[in-house]
Design a protein around this motif. Structure first.
Motif, PDB file in Angstrom:
ATOM      1  N   THR A   1       0.892  -1.339  -0.220  1.00 43.05           N
ATOM      2  CA  THR A   1      -0.031   0.081   0.097  1.00 43.05           C
ATOM      3  C   THR A   1       0.734   1.375   0.006  1.00 43.05           C
ATOM      4  O   THR A   1       0.406   2.218  -0.139  1.00 43.05           O
ATOM      5  CB  THR A   1      -0.853   0.118   1.378  1.00 43.05           C
ATOM      6  OG1 THR A   1      -0.113   0.007   2.377  1.00 43.05           O
ATOM      7  CG2 THR A   1      -1.958  -0.999   1.420  1.00 43.05           C
TER       8      THR A   1
ATOM      9  N   ARG B   1      -3.702   0.834   5.351  1.00 44.13           N
ATOM     10  CA  ARG B   1      -4.155   1.660   4.612  1.00 44.13           C
ATOM     11  C   ARG B   1      -4.626   2.965   5.335  1.00 44.13           C
ATOM     12  O   ARG B   1      -5.083   2.998   6.203  1.00 44.13           O
ATOM     13  CB  ARG B   1      -5.535   1.083   4.199  1.00 44.13           C
ATOM     14  CG  ARG B   1      -5.433  -0.390   3.404  1.00 44.13           C
ATOM     15  CD  ARG B   1      -6.738  -0.745   2.663  1.00 44.13           C
ATOM     16  NE  ARG B   1      -7.310  -0.252   1.806  1.00 44.13           N
ATOM     17  CZ  ARG B   1      -6.904  -0.003   0.341  1.00 44.13           C
ATOM     18  NH1 ARG B   1      -5.886  -1.060   0.020  1.00 44.13           N
ATOM     19  NH2 ARG B   1      -7.387   0.896  -0.650  1.00 44.13           N
TER      20      ARG B   1
ATOM     21  N   ALA C   1      -5.797   6.844   5.913  1.00 42.83           N
ATOM     22  CA  ALA C   1      -7.050   7.593   5.700  1.00 42.83           C
ATOM     23  C   ALA C   1      -6.895   8.585   4.439  1.00 42.83           C
ATOM     24  O   ALA C   1      -7.822   8.872   3.817  1.00 42.83           O
ATOM     25  CB  ALA C   1      -7.458   8.391   7.043  1.00 42.83           C
TER      26      ALA C   1
ATOM     27  N   GLU D   1      -7.220   6.554   1.431  1.00 43.63           N
ATOM     28  CA  GLU D   1      -8.443   6.200   1.221  1.00 43.63           C
ATOM     29  C   GLU D   1      -9.465   7.366   0.508  1.00 43.63           C
ATOM     30  O   GLU D   1     -10.265   7.039  -0.139  1.00 43.63           O
ATOM     31  CB  GLU D   1      -9.238   5.499   2.479  1.00 43.63           C
ATOM     32  CG  GLU D   1      -8.661   4.154   2.917  1.00 43.63           C
ATOM     33  CD  GLU D   1      -9.000   3.113   1.767  1.00 43.63           C
ATOM     34  OE1 GLU D   1     -10.086   2.994   1.448  1.00 43.63           O
ATOM     35  OE2 GLU D   1      -8.031   2.234   1.942  1.00 43.63           O
ATOM     36  N   GLU D   2      -9.294   8.420   1.231  1.00 44.78           N
ATOM     37  CA  GLU D   2      -9.930   9.703   0.803  1.00 44.78           C
ATOM     38  C   GLU D   2      -9.719   9.933  -0.747  1.00 44.78           C
ATOM     39  O   GLU D   2     -10.597  10.151  -1.456  1.00 44.78           O
ATOM     40  CB  GLU D   2      -9.687  10.766   1.659  1.00 44.78           C
ATOM     41  CG  GLU D   2     -10.499  11.971   1.451  1.00 44.78           C
ATOM     42  CD  GLU D   2     -10.399  12.997   2.323  1.00 44.78           C
ATOM     43  OE1 GLU D   2     -11.054  14.332   2.080  1.00 44.78           O
ATOM     44  OE2 GLU D   2      -9.405  13.216   3.044  1.00 44.78           O
TER      45      GLU D   2
ATOM     46  N   PHE E   1     -11.249   7.431  -2.664  1.00 43.88           N
ATOM     47  CA  PHE E   1     -12.757   7.693  -2.736  1.00 43.88           C
ATOM     48  C   PHE E   1     -13.120   8.839  -3.764  1.00 43.88           C
ATOM     49  O   PHE E   1     -14.166   8.574  -4.757  1.00 43.88           O
ATOM     50  CB  PHE E   1     -13.242   8.212  -1.572  1.00 43.88           C
ATOM     51  CG  PHE E   1     -14.851   8.593  -1.640  1.00 43.88           C
ATOM     52  CD1 PHE E   1     -15.765   7.617  -1.613  1.00 43.88           C
ATOM     53  CD2 PHE E   1     -14.891   9.934  -1.335  1.00 43.88           C
ATOM     54  CE1 PHE E   1     -17.131   8.402  -1.559  1.00 43.88           C
ATOM     55  CE2 PHE E   1     -16.265  10.557  -1.224  1.00 43.88           C
ATOM     56  CZ  PHE E   1     -17.335   9.665  -1.441  1.00 43.88           C
TER      57      PHE E   1
END
Length: 150
Positions: A81, A101, A103, A106-107, A110
């Motif tokens: 990752t 992972r 944040a 991930e954002e 997204f």
């Protein structure tokens, strides 16, 4: 004379069917391919070489952080990752690194996904509007020809 297409499947052109088949084939390949590859990654690990955090309780010593250039080259946990956290296993009292992972990551993923969906929405809206106008023109032309033949 035009055919009266009341059944949608009989009106589809072969290239549209091919495009649909390619699209859904690609989607299935992505979904099932990643699932298969994900399973292979987990089954390759042997029981004797399992990290301590998979077999015993642990405490997170350092929260999830971005791997440095040196860590990326030396730690295998950074490869998955690009983020790693340092953990301390309670029974064996060993410090190990675990892939995690973030944040922020991930954002970012997204919003990338949201942007792609918005783009696809715009593209398919334009396609639908264009197709509807084409069908309206064809219907108007058909009505005009029927009125002229009277």
């Amino acid at each position: 004379m035009e055919s009266d297409c009341r059944i949608p499947m009989s009106c589809l052109r072969p290239r549209v069917l091919i495009l649909h088949a390619l699209f859904w084939g690609f989607v299935c390949l992505r979904v099932f391919g990643s699932a298969i590859l994900g399973e292979e990654k987990h089954t390759v690990t042997k029981a004797g070489t399992m990290p301590c955090w998979q077999v015993e309780e642990f405490v997170v010593a350092t929260e999830c952080t971005l791997c440095s250039a040196f860590q990326t080259k030396t730690l295998t946990a950074c490869i998955q990752t690009g983020y790693v956290e340092r953990i301390n296993c309670t029974k064996s009292n060993k410090d190990e690194y675990k892939s995690c992972r973030s944040a922020v990551m991930e954002e970012h993923l997204f919003w990338k996904f949201e942007g792609a969906m918005l783009g696809l929405t715009v593209v398919f809206t334009i396609v639908v509007i264009g197709r509807q106008r084409s069908l309206d023109r064809q219907a108007a032309e058909k009505v005009r020809r029927q009125i002229e033949s009277i």
